[in-house]
Design a protein around this motif. Sequence first.
Motif: not given
Length: 198
Positions: A1-11, A13-14, A53-60
Amino acid sequence: MIHKLLLEELYLNKGLSSAEIARKLKYSPNKVDYWIQKHGIQKRSISAAIYQKRNPDGDPFRVRKPKNIDEAILYGMGIGLYWGEGTKRNKLSIRLGNSDPFLLKKFIQFLEVMFCIDVKRLKFGIQIFGDMHADTVLAFWMKALKTKRSQFYKPIVTPHRGVGNYRQKTKYGVVTLYFNNRKLRDIICRAIEEESKQ
């Protein structure tokens, strides 16, 4: 199992893709996709994934509402300029072309003040006639728009056909401003649509 909090953080948030998460956690991409779906995490569309991918820091950019009458006038002018002079068919970027440096400067001011863009991210294309000197034209626009040479694409040269009055109208060619961001393009186009319905 992959925990939901971990997936939310990686998918979420990051902004990692399921393939990147699989490599990081040493699982198969299918397993990662299974648990993303199992936990009810909304999958990104391909276009959204590319944008992230093109805007890893969020909207420019950052949307601002007019704070005073001058900003309200600037906002209205910017929307009007794009409505009349902008390219709406291209869905990936803001494009506005004109031969008037004051018009282009006003549109740049609109983008900078109302959407907090970094003007260094703007790109410019120049279209000139064959009897115009490219370096002279480029120097004119760099000074007029307070931009750097690196922001300009290679000029497009159109052969001139005899003597005409184009020199009075386009002494320094036509410049097209580019800001490559589909989200901001969509925001401006929606504002135009809303205005056209009133």
